[in-house]
Design an enzyme around this catalytic site. Structure first.
Site, PDB file in Angstrom:
ATOM      1  N   CYS A   5      -3.763   2.746  -4.059  1.00 44.07           N
ATOM      2  CA  CYS A   5      -4.750   3.527  -3.307  1.00 44.07           C
ATOM      3  C   CYS A   5      -4.829   4.918  -3.923  1.00 44.07           C
ATOM      4  O   CYS A   5      -3.890   5.708  -3.809  1.00 44.07           O
ATOM      5  CB  CYS A   5      -4.343   3.583  -1.837  1.00 44.07           C
ATOM      6  SG  CYS A   5      -5.492   4.537  -0.833  1.00 44.07           S
ATOM      7  N   HIS A  29       0.861  -1.190   0.000  1.00 46.31           N
ATOM      8  CA  HIS A  29       0.000   0.000   0.000  1.00 46.31           C
ATOM      9  C   HIS A  29       0.895   1.237   0.000  1.00 46.31           C
ATOM     10  O   HIS A  29       1.873   1.288   0.742  1.00 46.31           O
ATOM     11  CB  HIS A  29      -0.879  -0.021   1.262  1.00 46.31           C
ATOM     12  CG  HIS A  29      -1.943   1.027   1.290  1.00 46.31           C
ATOM     13  ND1 HIS A  29      -1.674   2.347   1.562  1.00 46.31           N
ATOM     14  CD2 HIS A  29      -3.271   0.950   1.063  1.00 46.31           C
ATOM     15  CE1 HIS A  29      -2.807   3.036   1.506  1.00 46.31           C
ATOM     16  NE2 HIS A  29      -3.802   2.209   1.209  1.00 46.31           N
ATOM     17  N   HIS A  34      -7.698   0.494  -4.119  1.00 46.97           N
ATOM     18  CA  HIS A  34      -8.481   1.228  -3.130  1.00 46.97           C
ATOM     19  C   HIS A  34      -8.995   2.456  -3.844  1.00 46.97           C
ATOM     20  O   HIS A  34      -8.182   3.279  -4.295  1.00 46.97           O
ATOM     21  CB  HIS A  34      -7.601   1.693  -1.978  1.00 46.97           C
ATOM     22  CG  HIS A  34      -7.251   0.615  -1.007  1.00 46.97           C
ATOM     23  ND1 HIS A  34      -6.490   0.853   0.107  1.00 46.97           N
ATOM     24  CD2 HIS A  34      -7.597  -0.701  -0.967  1.00 46.97           C
ATOM     25  CE1 HIS A  34      -6.360  -0.289   0.791  1.00 46.97           C
ATOM     26  NE2 HIS A  34      -7.008  -1.240   0.158  1.00 46.97           N
ATOM     27  N   ASP A  45     -12.574   2.814  -0.720  1.00 45.67           N
ATOM     28  CA  ASP A  45     -11.767   3.115   0.469  1.00 45.67           C
ATOM     29  C   ASP A  45     -12.572   4.062   1.351  1.00 45.67           C
ATOM     30  O   ASP A  45     -13.784   4.156   1.199  1.00 45.67           O
ATOM     31  CB  ASP A  45     -10.416   3.697   0.006  1.00 45.67           C
ATOM     32  CG  ASP A  45      -9.302   3.457   1.013  1.00 45.67           C
ATOM     33  OD1 ASP A  45      -9.546   2.829   2.043  1.00 45.67           O
ATOM     34  OD2 ASP A  45      -8.177   3.911   0.750  1.00 45.67           O
ATOM     35  N   HIS A  46     -11.908   4.758   2.242  1.00 50.06           N
ATOM     36  CA  HIS A  46     -12.607   5.631   3.201  1.00 50.06           C
ATOM     37  C   HIS A  46     -13.852   6.296   2.627  1.00 50.06           C
ATOM     38  O   HIS A  46     -13.842   6.791   1.500  1.00 50.06           O
ATOM     39  CB  HIS A  46     -11.692   6.784   3.630  1.00 50.06           C
ATOM     40  CG  HIS A  46     -10.469   6.339   4.336  1.00 50.06           C
ATOM     41  ND1 HIS A  46      -9.558   7.217   4.859  1.00 50.06           N
ATOM     42  CD2 HIS A  46      -9.995   5.099   4.616  1.00 50.06           C
ATOM     43  CE1 HIS A  46      -8.581   6.544   5.426  1.00 50.06           C
ATOM     44  NE2 HIS A  46      -8.818   5.251   5.286  1.00 50.06           N
ATOM     45  N   TYR A  74     -14.730   4.348   7.922  1.00 53.94           N
ATOM     46  CA  TYR A  74     -15.195   2.989   7.631  1.00 53.94           C
ATOM     47  C   TYR A  74     -16.642   2.717   8.045  1.00 53.94           C
ATOM     48  O   TYR A  74     -16.975   1.646   8.530  1.00 53.94           O
ATOM     49  CB  TYR A  74     -14.237   1.961   8.244  1.00 53.94           C
ATOM     50  CG  TYR A  74     -12.956   1.886   7.444  1.00 53.94           C
ATOM     51  CD1 TYR A  74     -12.909   1.167   6.253  1.00 53.94           C
ATOM     52  CD2 TYR A  74     -11.815   2.583   7.836  1.00 53.94           C
ATOM     53  CE1 TYR A  74     -11.757   1.126   5.494  1.00 53.94           C
ATOM     54  CE2 TYR A  74     -10.649   2.539   7.069  1.00 53.94           C
ATOM     55  CZ  TYR A  74     -10.635   1.810   5.906  1.00 53.94           C
ATOM     56  OH  TYR A  74      -9.500   1.762   5.136  1.00 53.94           O
TER      57      TYR A  74
END
Ligand code: CS2
Ligand code: MN
Length: 352
Positions: free
Chosen positions: A236, A198, A265, A310-311, A324
């Protein structure tokens, strides 16, 4: 592409059954959370987790993360025992059917933000990173601690680790990463697991600690350290996209064409002039990244790895783990699916 969703296990306020209800959802991205960094994960706990995921009708095939012990990043003599444990975790996870393992090589701190609940114009809240705030932050003083960080260190231990990093500049960190990869990638090859590093979040040094998985030049260098498909990337978009120097669409296109992205991501960020950023909804016009162009690049290269939203922001009154929650990530999942379906129905990869 295979759509996936991160789940923090039984203690996650987001129920796995709810994740199952998101259309097109296939895989769970999870980990064992009650084992100290560097230790082996018991076969029993891996099997228990696998059963929970499979009973919910989802696949247990992506782990995020198997964390890397600090002694490995520091290159200390004690690293060898932790590397052996890491190899054993790869073997055990492969045996349970895991296909991709995500990890990172950031010294001490994982993702860093200056505020976790910044209220946006529409009343939702998001994680933000403010350059001026960051300059004032000192992890060795005060109570600062973020959910992405390993909270097991006391302030004294943290001070000791900072002291040890004085001997580790970027080149030393590269050497330590290379040593680690040369040990673990052959094991990943043998057991057919794809390792996926990552990128650093944000993608530049912070608090005086080196960071190297940050930009195209460095990722090129990383991929050459061990030139194997099993030495791959978690790309990401939000992490790489939170610096002006990264062209994320170009990077997604280049590395997916090389077959080196195993896990995506997808997150959008609104990048401000001074380098500060706000995490935004996935929808392209709300952030600085063009998510349609990113997915087009994957589609063009016939990407068949895993993608997870992702977030997300906190919306509709949800409370929970910063970044999350269920709702905004579920919206992101549908947005990704919608773009992919449109491409499948209207465009051939060779037309792009
Ligand atoms: C994740 C990272 O929440 C996030 O931003 O993308 O915490 C990620 O899990 C790790 O860096 C991967 O090791
Ligand atoms: Mn990420």
């Amino acid at each position: 592409m295979k759509l996936s969703f991160r789940w923090y296990g039984e203690d996650d306020p987001v129920k796995i059954g709810y994740i199952r209800q998101i259309p097109n959802m296939q895989s769970i991205v999870t980990a064992i959370y009650d084992v100290a960094v560097g230790e082996t994960w018991s076969r029993e706990s891996i099997d228990k987790l696998k059963n929970m995921v499979e009973e919910a009708g989802l696949a247990f095939d992506v782990i995020e993360s198997v964390p890397v012990h600090e002694d490995i990043k520091l290159g200390l003599p004690s690293r060898q025992a932790y590397i052996e444990n890491y190899k054993e975790n790869i073997r055990r996870l492969a045996k349970a059917g895991v296909k991709v393992i995500c990890y990172n090589f950031m010294p001490v701190f994982d993702w860093t933000r200056t505020e976790l609940n910044k209220e946006l114009e529409d009343g939702s809240t998001a994680l933000i990173y403010d350059m001026k705030q960051l300059e004032k932050m000192d992890p060795l003083k005060g109570e600062l601690s973020l959910p992405g960080w390993d909270s097991s260190y006391t302030k004294d231990e943290l001070a000791e680790i900072f002291e040890k990093y004085k001997a580790v500049d970027e080149e030393k960190l590269w050497a330590n990463l290379e040593y680690f990869l040369k040990e673990i990638i052959p094991v990943a090859e043998e057991h057919n697991v794809l390792m996926a590093i990552h990128p650093d979040d944000p993608p530049y040094p912070i608090f005086g600690l080196p960071r190297i998985i940050t930009n195209e030049k460095n990722i090129d260098r990383f991929l050459k350290l061990v030139d194997s498909k099993h030495n791959g990337l978690t790309l990401c978009t939000g992490s790489l996209g939170s610096a002006h120097f990264n062209d994320v669409v170009r990077m997604v296109d280049k590395y997916s064409a090389m077959g080196r992205i195993h896990f995506m991501h997808i997150r959008n960020v609104k990048l401000l002039e001074d380098g500060s950023f706000e995490e935004s909804a996935h929808y392209s016009p709300h952030g600085s990244l063009d998510i349609v162009e990113i997915i087009k690049a994957l589609y063009k290269n016939k990407f068949d790895g895993y993608i997870r939203p992702d977030h997300g922001r906190m919306i509709w009154g949800e409370t929970g783990r910063p970044g999350y929650g269920l709702y905004d990530r579920a919206l992101g999942a549908m947005y990704i699916t919608g773009i992919w379906e449109t491409l499948e129905k209207t465009t051939s990869p060779s037309d792009l």
